[in-house]
Scaffold this motif. Structure first.
Motif, PDB file in Angstrom:
ATOM      1  N   GLN A 151      -9.098   1.216  -5.639  1.00 35.65           N
ATOM      2  CA  GLN A 151      -8.522  -0.179  -5.541  1.00 35.65           C
ATOM      3  C   GLN A 151      -9.677  -1.020  -5.088  1.00 35.65           C
ATOM      4  O   GLN A 151     -10.100  -0.880  -4.036  1.00 35.65           O
ATOM      5  N   ASN A 169      -5.253  -6.707  -1.961  1.00 30.85           N
ATOM      6  CA  ASN A 169      -6.690  -5.458  -1.916  1.00 30.85           C
ATOM      7  C   ASN A 169      -6.057  -4.395  -2.451  1.00 30.85           C
ATOM      8  O   ASN A 169      -6.538  -3.498  -2.391  1.00 30.85           O
ATOM      9  N   SER A 170      -4.520  -4.194  -2.766  1.00 29.94           N
ATOM     10  CA  SER A 170      -3.886  -2.773  -3.627  1.00 29.94           C
ATOM     11  C   SER A 170      -4.234  -2.578  -4.678  1.00 29.94           C
ATOM     12  O   SER A 170      -3.899  -1.649  -5.031  1.00 29.94           O
ATOM     13  N   SER A 181      -5.194  -9.041   2.392  1.00 26.42           N
ATOM     14  CA  SER A 181      -4.624  -7.906   2.419  1.00 26.42           C
ATOM     15  C   SER A 181      -2.720  -8.383   3.025  1.00 26.42           C
ATOM     16  O   SER A 181      -2.158  -7.121   3.193  1.00 26.42           O
ATOM     17  N   GLN A 234       1.084  -1.341   0.471  1.00 26.56           N
ATOM     18  CA  GLN A 234      -0.013  -0.217  -0.440  1.00 26.56           C
ATOM     19  C   GLN A 234       1.200   1.428   0.053  1.00 26.56           C
ATOM     20  O   GLN A 234       0.358   2.322  -0.682  1.00 26.56           O
ATOM     21  N   THR A 250       2.157   1.764  -3.295  1.00 24.31           N
ATOM     22  CA  THR A 250       0.801   2.443  -4.634  1.00 24.31           C
ATOM     23  C   THR A 250       1.098   4.010  -4.006  1.00 24.31           C
ATOM     24  O   THR A 250       0.123   4.510  -4.796  1.00 24.31           O
ATOM     25  N   GLU A 251       1.338   4.628  -2.928  1.00 25.54           N
ATOM     26  CA  GLU A 251       0.841   5.609  -2.713  1.00 25.54           C
ATOM     27  C   GLU A 251       1.350   6.713  -3.499  1.00 25.54           C
ATOM     28  O   GLU A 251       1.630   8.277  -3.098  1.00 25.54           O
ATOM     29  N   HIS A 295       1.312  -2.064  -9.744  1.00 24.10           N
ATOM     30  CA  HIS A 295       1.050  -3.309  -9.772  1.00 24.10           C
ATOM     31  C   HIS A 295       1.419  -4.102 -11.722  1.00 24.10           C
ATOM     32  O   HIS A 295       1.343  -5.189 -11.508  1.00 24.10           O
ATOM     33  N   THR A 338      -1.679   1.979  -9.756  1.00 22.91           N
ATOM     34  CA  THR A 338      -1.024   1.652  -8.172  1.00 22.91           C
ATOM     35  C   THR A 338       0.542   1.238  -8.537  1.00 22.91           C
ATOM     36  O   THR A 338       1.157   0.700  -7.616  1.00 22.91           O
ATOM     37  N   GLU A 356       6.130  -2.079  -7.402  1.00 24.87           N
ATOM     38  CA  GLU A 356       5.256  -3.253  -6.118  1.00 24.87           C
ATOM     39  C   GLU A 356       6.645  -3.803  -6.884  1.00 24.87           C
ATOM     40  O   GLU A 356       7.676  -4.135  -6.063  1.00 24.87           O
ATOM     41  N   HIS A 378      -3.779   7.472  -9.571  1.00 18.42           N
ATOM     42  CA  HIS A 378      -4.328   6.740  -8.611  1.00 18.42           C
ATOM     43  C   HIS A 378      -5.269   7.727  -7.428  1.00 18.42           C
ATOM     44  O   HIS A 378      -5.677   7.123  -6.428  1.00 18.42           O
ATOM     45  N   ASN A 437       1.374  -8.726   1.084  1.00 21.63           N
ATOM     46  CA  ASN A 437       2.196  -7.822   0.783  1.00 21.63           C
ATOM     47  C   ASN A 437       2.379  -8.806  -0.741  1.00 21.63           C
ATOM     48  O   ASN A 437       2.860  -8.016  -1.838  1.00 21.63           O
TER      49      ASN A 437
END
Length: 603
Positions: free
Chosen positions: A212, A233-234, A417, A87, A90-91, A162, A160, A97, A179, A419
């Motif tokens: 997301q 979830n991300s 949830s 997470q 992604t921010e 990903h 994100t 990732e 995002h 990583n």
């Protein structure tokens, strides 16, 4: 907002004015430092039109370099503490990732390896985009596309980060970052725009480009609904996941993500905004339902079908201490393959990850089943393994735990949830396994283990369907552009290699990609008429159009691509039009060697 950072970066850019650029797509894009790149005044004017949402950026590891202007020990510590936190990654606009895609080989990177921090020297830009536009609205996206087209810029589109193919990064690019566009709306009996009242309605969630899956699941749960989505979830819901097909633990029951995508708002490379569904812009709608993102435009909103929540039967098994000989590994895969079609027909969606001789993770769900009913589905596998070798497999069978969760949301809160390998240089190569293959489970198991022996770190089996409807769960496959291999898919198998250990940063050694490629090659040769999932594929897939879409679909996609993006502004690795525009040789005459000059090569 970002005017100070932007101004500092613009000092080295030429101030020579330029006319509107109409060069053909084969001509290299304009990159920072060239006379064709926008002037300081032009960029400042563009940034003002965005209320200051454009900024220059450096790799985040620059905070850890003593000689870098961005050196900041507190921020360095924050990064090294959180580099495995998906997470967190992604921010930040400049993190990914898979950190491989932040680098451009060992000589042009900002990687951090082992040893004490901070480190001497100055960070290099690597493959991190030089500039970013933080889109807040659809109008920001339109302005970005118009600006990029006008100046023939090399661009990247990121949600994100990903992506496993490096498609949301890019050397010397200007990046559109989606995002922050996280709007979500729920509607009952939704009728797509442009469709008449007699059209079939459905309950839906409308998602902004940056939403997301974890947030989406929680949002839909408030209304008693669930949405077919990813198992992390991300992951961005409206980005590459859905545009490339989108498999889910819910796929055996409700189909792929593209089967549940009912409408999209798309900003084309021309800056035009199109609503695409089955009633208007139907060719574009078909193309983005599997054609891969962002090949045809930037999706700013997506409408997904929402399904009423149901209870979930759950299975979990975890071991990092059991010892599996090669023969036992093969027996395990064969026993699982024997029950796989029936599991899929019953609605089981999940995964099995086999880490060589000692590691195993199994997780999955069956909607509307009790724990005992799910256990009964696995009983034939247990019985066979215990009959083969009770001493070796009894401990394995005892690992399995069966339970229930009241909803998909409740299951995903924990299961999705983690990583899941973030911060590592994970390398993928995959193949879709059709139902007919399971007529000979022994041979399939043999080929899968042979692939593992090529050097892959581990492989993952994603259960996506049964032998009744494959991964489409009764949805009409002609309405989407994904490979027809999904129509009869029971498994999606991924081989993994790794470029680094457990440390921040990464180089791009070709050996890891060669290992993954060679591992998947066994299944590629075994199943030449199958296909692969675009988003989790071999970086060196031999025939991308055939593998990802099939030739019939690809030719239609290529026609649509040329209509909506005649200048090929949206050029991505293995995307539609990639082969026709030179593949790895695209823009090699550019001063930096082109957009793919950071990618490894294998023989």
């Amino acid at each position: 907002m970002h005017s100070f950072l932007l101004a500092a970066a613009l000092l080295a850019i030429s101030t020579v004015a330029k006319p509107f650029n109409t060069r053909a797509s084969a001509t290299p894009r304009c990159i920072p430092g060239q006379s064709c790149f926008p002037t300081v005044n032009e960029i400042n004017a563009f940034n003002a039109s965005l209320d200051g949402q454009m900024f220059s950026q450096r790799p985040i590891e620059a905070y850890c370099y003593l000689g870098d202007p961005l050196f900041n020990l507190a921020k360095c510590s924050n990064y090294t503490t959180n580099f495995l936190n998906l997470q967190y990654l992604t921010e930040n606009s400049q993190t990914y990732e898979v950190p491989t895609w932040e680098t451009c080989g060992i000589g042009n990177s900002c990687q951090l390896t082992s040893g004490s921090l901070p480190v001497a020297g100055q960070c290099k830009q690597g493959n991190v985009p030089n500039y970013a536009v933080e889109a807040q609205t659809q109008d920001d996206v339109v302005k970005f596309m118009n600006f990029a087209s006008k100046y023939n810029l090399r661009i990247a589109i990121k949600n994100t980060g990903h992506d496993y193919q490096g498609r949301s990064a890019g050397r010397n690019t200007v990046m559109l970052w989606l995002h922050k566009m996280k709007e979500m709306n729920f509607a009952k009996s939704y009728i797509p725009q442009g469709c008449d009242a007699s059209s079939s309605s459905f309950d839906s969630v409308k998602l902004g480009a940056g939403a997301q899956w974890g947030d989406v699941y929680e949002f839909a749960h408030q209304f008693g609904y669930m949405v077919v989505g990813g198992d992390a979830n991300s992951v961005g819901a409206s980005g590459g996941w859905g545009l490339g097909g989108g498999h889910s633990f819910l796929t055996p029951n409700y189909g792929l993500g593209v089967d549940n995508m009912m409408e999209a708002t798309v900003v084309l490379p021309t800056g035009d905004v199109k609503i695409a569904n089955e009633c208007q812009n139907t060719d574009l709608f078909w193309a983005i339902r599997g054609g891969g993102g962002p090949s045809f435009g930037v999706v700013t909103e997506m409408v997904f079908k929402a399904h009423k929540e149901v209870p979930m039967g759950v299975v979990n098994a975890f071991s990092n201490g059991l010892s599996f000989t090669q023969s036992n590994q093969q027996a395990l895969i064969e026993a699982l393959a024997e029950i796989a079609p029936a599991l899929g027909n019953a609605g089981f969606g999940g995964s099995l990850e086999l880490f060589g001789p000692v590691g195993l993770v199994i997780q999955g769900i069956v909607p509307n089943k009790t724990a005992d009913e799910v256990k009964a589905l696995f009983a034939p596998m247990f019985n066979k393994l215990l009959a083969i070798n009770k001493q070796d497999f009894e401990a394995f069978v005892n690992l399995f735990q069966f339970s229930t969760q009241p909803t998909w949301y409740d299951y995903g809160k924990t299961a999705f949830s983690g990583n899941r390998g973030s911060g590592f240089g994970l390398v993928f190569a995959s193949r879709i396994i059709p139902a007919a293959t399971f007529n000979n489970p022994s041979q399939l198991a043999d080929k899968m283990i042979e692939g593992l022996q090529q050097g892959a770190l581990f492989f993952s089996i994603l259960a996506v369907g049964g032998n009744n409807t494959g991964a489409r769960a009764g949805n009409d496959p002609t309405k989407t552009s994904v490979t027809p291999a999904w129509d009869t898919a029971v498994w999606h198998v991924i081989y993994f290699s790794i470029t680094t250990g457990n440390q921040p940063g990464s180089s791009i050694p070709a050996a890891a990609y060669k290992t993954a490629h060679d591992s998947a090659e066994i299944l590629r040769q075994y199943l030449p008429d199958s296909g692969a999932y675009l988003n989790e594929s071999d970086l060196f897939e031999d025939d991308p159009p055939t593998a990802f879409w099939g030739q019939a679909n690809y030719q239609r996609l290529l026609t649509i691509k040329r209509q909506v993006d005649p200048q090929n502004l949206l050029n991505i690795w293995h995307g539609v039009g990639w082969v026709e525009n030179g593949g790895t040789s695209f823009e090699t005459s550019a001063p930096d060697g082109g957009p793919y000059s950071c990618y490894p090569t294998i023989s």
